[in-house]
Design a protein around this motif. Structure first.
Motif, PDB file in Angstrom:
ATOM      1  N   LEU A  72      55.903 -72.260  87.790  1.00  0.00           N
ATOM      2  CA  LEU A  72      54.472 -71.981  87.650  1.00  0.00           C
ATOM      3  C   LEU A  72      54.189 -70.807  86.711  1.00  0.00           C
ATOM      4  O   LEU A  72      53.069 -70.296  86.672  1.00  0.00           O
ATOM      5  CB  LEU A  72      53.866 -71.688  89.027  1.00  0.00           C
ATOM      6  CG  LEU A  72      53.795 -72.863  89.988  1.00  0.00           C
ATOM      7  CD1 LEU A  72      53.447 -72.391  91.395  1.00  0.00           C
ATOM      8  CD2 LEU A  72      52.780 -73.897  89.509  1.00  0.00           C
ATOM      9  N   LYS A  73      55.170 -70.369  85.943  1.00  0.00           N
ATOM     10  CA  LYS A  73      55.006 -69.170  85.115  1.00  0.00           C
ATOM     11  C   LYS A  73      53.784 -69.230  84.203  1.00  0.00           C
ATOM     12  O   LYS A  73      52.940 -68.324  84.203  1.00  0.00           O
ATOM     13  CB  LYS A  73      56.245 -68.914  84.262  1.00  0.00           C
ATOM     14  CG  LYS A  73      56.124 -67.662  83.399  1.00  0.00           C
ATOM     15  CD  LYS A  73      57.290 -67.464  82.480  1.00  0.00           C
ATOM     16  CE  LYS A  73      57.156 -66.151  81.717  1.00  0.00           C
ATOM     17  NZ  LYS A  73      55.876 -65.990  80.997  1.00  0.00           N
ATOM     18  N   ALA A 107      58.757 -81.855  84.586  1.00  0.00           N
ATOM     19  CA  ALA A 107      58.089 -82.285  83.355  1.00  0.00           C
ATOM     20  C   ALA A 107      57.292 -81.150  82.729  1.00  0.00           C
ATOM     21  O   ALA A 107      57.236 -81.012  81.507  1.00  0.00           O
ATOM     22  CB  ALA A 107      57.171 -83.471  83.663  1.00  0.00           C
ATOM     23  N   THR A 108      56.696 -80.312  83.560  1.00  0.00           N
ATOM     24  CA  THR A 108      55.915 -79.195  83.039  1.00  0.00           C
ATOM     25  C   THR A 108      56.797 -78.138  82.385  1.00  0.00           C
ATOM     26  O   THR A 108      56.377 -77.458  81.457  1.00  0.00           O
ATOM     27  CB  THR A 108      55.077 -78.542  84.154  1.00  0.00           C
ATOM     28  OG1 THR A 108      55.935 -78.209  85.250  1.00  0.00           O
ATOM     29  CG2 THR A 108      53.992 -79.496  84.636  1.00  0.00           C
ATOM     30  N   ASP A 156      41.512 -76.845  85.520  1.00  0.00           N
ATOM     31  CA  ASP A 156      41.644 -77.108  84.080  1.00  0.00           C
ATOM     32  C   ASP A 156      42.933 -76.510  83.536  1.00  0.00           C
ATOM     33  O   ASP A 156      43.609 -77.120  82.697  1.00  0.00           O
ATOM     34  CB  ASP A 156      40.445 -76.533  83.326  1.00  0.00           C
ATOM     35  CG  ASP A 156      39.174 -77.331  83.537  1.00  0.00           C
ATOM     36  OD1 ASP A 156      39.270 -78.474  84.027  1.00  0.00           O
ATOM     37  OD2 ASP A 156      38.085 -76.809  83.224  1.00  0.00           O
ATOM     38  N   ILE A 157      43.288 -75.320  84.000  1.00  0.00           N
ATOM     39  CA  ILE A 157      44.530 -74.677  83.560  1.00  0.00           C
ATOM     40  C   ILE A 157      45.731 -75.514  83.976  1.00  0.00           C
ATOM     41  O   ILE A 157      46.631 -75.792  83.171  1.00  0.00           O
ATOM     42  CB  ILE A 157      44.635 -73.254  84.147  1.00  0.00           C
ATOM     43  CG1 ILE A 157      43.610 -72.330  83.481  1.00  0.00           C
ATOM     44  CG2 ILE A 157      46.048 -72.691  83.972  1.00  0.00           C
ATOM     45  CD1 ILE A 157      43.478 -70.973  84.144  1.00  0.00           C
ATOM     46  N   PHE A 158      45.761 -75.929  85.229  1.00  0.00           N
ATOM     47  CA  PHE A 158      46.878 -76.743  85.716  1.00  0.00           C
ATOM     48  C   PHE A 158      46.995 -78.058  84.942  1.00  0.00           C
ATOM     49  O   PHE A 158      48.096 -78.468  84.552  1.00  0.00           O
ATOM     50  CB  PHE A 158      46.706 -77.032  87.202  1.00  0.00           C
ATOM     51  CG  PHE A 158      46.928 -75.853  88.102  1.00  0.00           C
ATOM     52  CD1 PHE A 158      48.058 -75.072  87.988  1.00  0.00           C
ATOM     53  CD2 PHE A 158      45.992 -75.529  89.078  1.00  0.00           C
ATOM     54  CE1 PHE A 158      48.270 -73.984  88.829  1.00  0.00           C
ATOM     55  CE2 PHE A 158      46.189 -74.447  89.928  1.00  0.00           C
ATOM     56  CZ  PHE A 158      47.322 -73.671  89.802  1.00  0.00           C
ATOM     57  N   THR A 159      45.877 -78.708  84.717  1.00  0.00           N
ATOM     58  CA  THR A 159      45.884 -79.994  84.014  1.00  0.00           C
ATOM     59  C   THR A 159      46.390 -79.823  82.585  1.00  0.00           C
ATOM     60  O   THR A 159      47.182 -80.640  82.087  1.00  0.00           O
ATOM     61  CB  THR A 159      44.476 -80.601  84.002  1.00  0.00           C
ATOM     62  OG1 THR A 159      44.046 -80.804  85.359  1.00  0.00           O
ATOM     63  CG2 THR A 159      44.465 -81.937  83.287  1.00  0.00           C
TER      64      THR A 159
END
Length: 256
Positions: free
Chosen positions: A34-35, A193-194, A244-247
């Motif tokens: 999650l950095k 994937a992130t 929105d940030i996560f997406t």
């Protein structure tokens, strides 16, 4: 208003307001994957509230152990439900604050940005030996860290874990595995994937099918003894700005 009345009013307000108006420093213990999300969320949270978030990043297993041993976390964001379940069973979470907030995927990566990222799943006949060419497969700790646990399950579902296990280079978390591959020290790695999206020095060779491992879910909760700032941070995670940030970073958003 005379001087006495003004002083009395100021004193009365001082008795009422500090607890509600005092800004808190919220210690957020978050999975290493999650950095980038935390880098973006911290200043946004500070702007949207009177509180300050201080983030500690590591493997979910290491963070959970630190919290269990009394580390001053206010919020825990885990990369799987297991470690959150354990803290809940030990009475370390505030009841009613736990939420599943994110989903992720698992990918196989190789060094270099020149390769085209693939969307095809890793199939039973995938040539791991040919891609590894005697090198190591970088993975997070397969018995403790969520990314490693998911990766091992995916390889077991393909029937190749026992053959590949001697070639696995286990590291503390998915970001450490990502770094090994980006540096060219491992020809393949298994990460979220992130993670792959965040690192320009790697490309996706293939994706693991969703049914090859349990769903990758990130739960969040306030820890026992935390204050209003922790609740405010959890609420902010469900805001449109945070979503929105996560997406943008490639996560699936689950927060209601």
């Amino acid at each position: 208003m005379n001087l006495f009345r003004r002083a009395f009013l100021a004193f009365s307000l001082a008795l009422v307001l500090p607890a509600a108006a005092r800004a808190e420093k919220v210690y957020v213990y978050a999975a290493a994957s999650l950095k980038e999300a935390m880098d973006a969320l911290v200043p946004a949270f500070a702007e949207a509230s009177r509180h300050e978030a201080v983030v500690s990043l590591a493997g979910s297993s290491a963070l959970a152990r630190q919290i269990a041993q009394g580390a001053p976390a206010g919020v825990f964001l885990s990369a799987n439900v297991g470690w959150m379940d354990q803290l809940g069973a030990e009475g370390m979470l505030v009841k009613g604050t736990r939420r599943d907030i994110l989903g992720n995927g698992l990918v196989l990566i190789a060094p270099g940005a020149e390769g085209a990222s693939e969307s095809a799943p890793v199939g039973p006949g995938f040539d791991f030996a040919g891609h590894l060419a005697g090198g190591r497969l970088a993975m997070a700790l397969v018995d403790a860290v969520p990314a490693g646990i998911y990766g091992r399950m995916a390889l077991e579902s393909l029937g190749v874990w026992e053959a590949l296990a001697p070639q696995v280079a286990q590291v503390d978390n998915a970001r450490a595995a990502l770094a090994l591959v980006a540096a060219g020290e491992a020809p393949l790695g298994i990460v979220y994937a992130t993670d792959a999206q965040a690192e320009p020095g790697v490309h996706v060779v293939a994706r693991f099918a969703e049914d090859s491992h349990p769903p990758i879910i990130y739960p969040a909760a306030a820890t026992d003894g935390s204050g209003e700032g922790a609740r405010a941070f959890l609420k902010f995670l469900g805001s449109a700005e945070a979503q929105d940030i996560f997406t943008r970073l490639g996560f699936a958003t689950l927060h209601e």
